[in-house]
Design a protein around this motif. Structure first.
Motif, short mmCIF file in Angstrom:
data_model
loop_
_atom_site.label_atom_id
_atom_site.label_comp_id
_atom_site.label_asym_id
_atom_site.label_seq_id
_atom_site.Cartn_x
_atom_site.Cartn_y
_atom_site.Cartn_z
N ARG A 107 -17.26 2.09 3.29
CA ARG A 107 -17.97 1.75 4.53
C ARG A 107 -17.51 0.41 5.09
NH1 ARG A 107 -23.72 3.70 2.56
NH2 ARG A 107 -23.65 5.80 3.42
N ARG A 108 -17.27 -0.55 4.21
CA ARG A 108 -16.87 -1.89 4.65
C ARG A 108 -15.43 -1.90 5.16
NH1 ARG A 108 -20.48 -4.97 6.19
NH2 ARG A 108 -18.83 -6.51 6.21
N LEU A 109 -14.53 -1.24 4.45
CA LEU A 109 -13.11 -1.34 4.79
C LEU A 109 -12.68 -0.36 5.88
CD1 LEU A 109 -11.48 -1.84 1.28
CD2 LEU A 109 -12.05 -3.55 3.00
N ALA A 110 -13.39 0.73 6.04
CA ALA A 110 -13.02 1.72 7.06
C ALA A 110 -14.29 2.15 7.79
CB ALA A 110 -12.32 2.91 6.42
N ASP A 164 -7.01 1.35 -1.07
CA ASP A 164 -5.77 1.94 -0.57
C ASP A 164 -6.06 3.09 0.40
OD1 ASP A 164 -2.86 2.23 -0.58
OD2 ASP A 164 -3.26 4.12 -1.64
N GLN A 165 -6.99 3.95 0.04
CA GLN A 165 -7.33 5.09 0.90
C GLN A 165 -7.98 4.63 2.20
OE1 GLN A 165 -5.29 7.35 -1.02
NE2 GLN A 165 -6.60 8.56 0.28
N ALA A 166 -8.78 3.56 2.15
CA ALA A 166 -9.41 3.03 3.37
C ALA A 166 -8.34 2.48 4.30
CB ALA A 166 -10.44 1.96 3.01
N ARG A 167 -7.34 1.80 3.75
CA ARG A 167 -6.22 1.31 4.58
C ARG A 167 -5.53 2.48 5.25
NH1 ARG A 167 -5.73 -2.60 0.64
NH2 ARG A 167 -4.40 -1.35 -0.69
N SER A 168 -5.33 3.54 4.50
CA SER A 168 -4.68 4.74 5.07
C SER A 168 -5.54 5.34 6.18
CB SER A 168 -4.44 5.78 3.98
OG SER A 168 -3.52 5.31 3.05
N ALA A 169 -6.84 5.38 5.97
CA ALA A 169 -7.75 5.93 6.98
C ALA A 169 -7.72 5.07 8.25
CB ALA A 169 -9.18 6.01 6.43
N VAL A 177 -19.27 -6.69 -6.53
CA VAL A 177 -18.37 -6.70 -7.67
C VAL A 177 -18.09 -8.15 -8.02
CG1 VAL A 177 -16.08 -6.01 -8.45
CG2 VAL A 177 -17.38 -4.50 -6.97
N GLY A 178 -18.09 -8.49 -9.30
CA GLY A 178 -17.85 -9.86 -9.75
C GLY A 178 -16.41 -10.30 -9.55
N VAL A 179 -16.16 -11.57 -9.82
CA VAL A 179 -14.83 -12.15 -9.63
C VAL A 179 -13.79 -11.44 -10.49
CG1 VAL A 179 -13.44 -14.25 -9.99
CG2 VAL A 179 -15.67 -14.41 -8.89
N ASP A 180 -14.10 -11.21 -11.77
CA ASP A 180 -13.12 -10.56 -12.64
C ASP A 180 -12.78 -9.15 -12.17
OD1 ASP A 180 -13.00 -12.81 -14.24
OD2 ASP A 180 -14.42 -12.05 -15.72
N GLU A 181 -13.81 -8.42 -11.75
CA GLU A 181 -13.58 -7.06 -11.27
C GLU A 181 -12.84 -7.07 -9.93
OE1 GLU A 181 -16.60 -8.22 -12.20
OE2 GLU A 181 -16.92 -7.15 -14.07
N THR A 182 -13.17 -8.03 -9.07
CA THR A 182 -12.45 -8.15 -7.80
C THR A 182 -10.98 -8.43 -8.06
OG1 THR A 182 -14.44 -8.90 -6.63
CG2 THR A 182 -12.33 -9.45 -5.62
N ALA A 183 -10.71 -9.29 -9.04
CA ALA A 183 -9.33 -9.60 -9.41
C ALA A 183 -8.60 -8.35 -9.88
CB ALA A 183 -9.30 -10.68 -10.49
N ALA A 184 -9.29 -7.52 -10.68
CA ALA A 184 -8.65 -6.30 -11.17
C ALA A 184 -8.34 -5.34 -10.01
CB ALA A 184 -9.55 -5.61 -12.20
N VAL A 185 -9.26 -5.24 -9.06
CA VAL A 185 -9.02 -4.36 -7.91
C VAL A 185 -7.86 -4.88 -7.07
CG1 VAL A 185 -9.99 -3.53 -5.72
CG2 VAL A 185 -11.40 -3.51 -7.78
N MET A 186 -7.82 -6.19 -6.87
CA MET A 186 -6.80 -6.79 -6.02
C MET A 186 -5.47 -7.01 -6.73
SD MET A 186 -9.18 -9.51 -3.91
CE MET A 186 -7.80 -10.15 -2.95
#
Length: 168
Positions: free
Chosen positions: A29-32, A72-77, A132-141
């Motif tokens: 919802r946030r990204l697309a 990645d999918q939101a960027r594609s959308a 999502v916490g900092v560590d999890e955000t880092a893993a996603v990014m």
């Protein structure tokens, strides 16, 4: 592969992804915001299913891996929507937003967030809106927690400037 093994595997995958569904939907919802978040999540789950053998628990949790796929999918959308809009006459009316879309809580803030770099936007959406916490955000990014912290600091600084706030 026999049918029983495929069924068990599918059931295990559904159970494995279940805890991530709400964060995945929030991030979609946030990204697309102009895409159907359910479609983005479904596309992400389909991609995750096809690439499930690539998940590496040493690089993060299932949720962080799935959130990276959603990003990645939101960027594609978004790119697909932009391509579709290019063929629409500028004077044409755009369809109304889907009924399930949540109204932006603060239009000024939403506009300011749109003016951040794509990396800063992702960090802000994950940390502040998905929770999502900092560590999890880092893993996603795909970066270090320190990079996330500095990205969030830079994003907050830029947002304050864009919103005309000062440090008093």
């Amino acid at each position: 592969m026999n049918t029983v093994a495929a069924t068990v595997d599918e059931a295990e995958f559904a159970e494995w992804t279940r805890p991530a569904l709400l964060p995945m939907t929030r991030l979609a919802r946030r990204l697309a915001p102009n895409a159907d978040p359910d479609d983005v999540v479904q596309d992400s789950l389909a991609r995750a299913w096809l690439k499930r053998h690539q998940f590496d628990p040493g690089r993060g949790t299932p949720t962080t891996w799935l959130l990276a796929i959603v990003a990645d999918q939101a960027r594609s959308a978004r790119r697909a929507r932009i391509r579709r809009l290019r063929v629409v006459d500028d004077r044409a009316e755009l369809p109304d937003a889907p009924a399930h879309e949540v109204a932006a809580p603060d239009p000024d803030l939403e506009h300011a967030i749109e003016r951040l770099s794509e990396r800063q936007q992702l960090a802000v959406h994950l940390y502040y809106f998905v929770g999502v916490g900092v560590d999890e955000t880092a893993a996603v990014m795909g970066c270090s927690p320190g990079t996330v912290k500095s990205t969030l600091f830079d994003a907050r600084t830029r947002l304050r400037a864009l919103l005309g706030e000062t440090d008093d």
